[in-house]
Enzyme design. Sequence first.
Site, PDB file in Angstrom:
ATOM      1  CB  ILE A   1     -39.631  70.917   4.734  1.00 53.15           C
ATOM      2  CG1 ILE A   1     -39.688  69.200   5.172  1.00 53.15           C
ATOM      3  CG2 ILE A   1     -38.241  71.392   4.930  1.00 53.15           C
ATOM      4  CD1 ILE A   1     -38.796  68.359   4.443  1.00 53.15           C
ATOM      5  CB  SER A   2     -43.290  70.239   8.990  1.00 49.80           C
ATOM      6  OG  SER A   2     -44.576  70.996   8.423  1.00 49.80           O
ATOM      7  CD  GLN A   3     -39.132  71.647  15.150  1.00 54.07           C
ATOM      8  OE1 GLN A   3     -39.583  72.660  15.384  1.00 54.07           O
ATOM      9  NE2 GLN A   3     -38.514  71.046  16.296  1.00 54.07           N
TER      10      GLN A   3
END
Length: 218
Positions: A66-68
Amino acid sequence: MSILQDTYRHKGLRKKLLELLRTKGITDEAVLTAMNNIPRHFFMDSALDNIAYEDRAFPIDADQTISQPYTVAYQTQLLQLKPNDKVLEIGTGSIYQATVLAELGTKVFTIERQKKLFDKTKQYIFKDKYPNLKFFYGDGFEGLPTFAPFDKVLITAAAPIIPPKLIAQLKTGGMMVIPLGEGETQQMLRLTKKADGSYSEELFENFSFVPMLKGKNA
Ligand code: SAH
């Protein structure tokens, strides 16, 4: 499975995270409000509940991430979204970024090449809340010709090249936000399509994404 709850504690941590994103230079109030409205911890393994509001990428299934939050905010801000924009996202992953796009009132078409992650979209918790979000299993390099043209294209994996079919599926004046490069880091680019089919480029910061890969993974 435990029932998902958005407690005062979660809400407090989320507010702090949003303040951090402001100090890092995110200024688009619509983007910040959308991210404040979405419980990021719902999109992660419950074991990570305590750290879900740290400004970091985290593992999800199929060895993906999950992207930052900063990356999500940054890419979304660059898209300059208007309600009802038709947006193609490459890399559904946890569905967090796609949910932020849907919360902003856009029509979202998101593609994932990992079958395991795509199958999870069938249990998407906000299915009723966001009828404007549609899931597809496929190879993002191909885009979605049936639903083209798009106002915006967002690539959330490290692209080795600028995919020509995705440029073709953009409207004139439409924009693509793409982390470009195959090494450790990628440079964020914003491309704007011109009437003659070519595009102009703007260059932004470096980020680190999982690779955009060809084909589907069953
Ligand atoms: N937007 C996601 C980020 C997930 S990481 C989120 O908010 O969680 C990037 C995702 O892109 C991974 O799930 C990976 O499987 C997917 N991906 C990589 N190459 C792809 C391709 N060619 N087509 C579609 N998805 C791809």
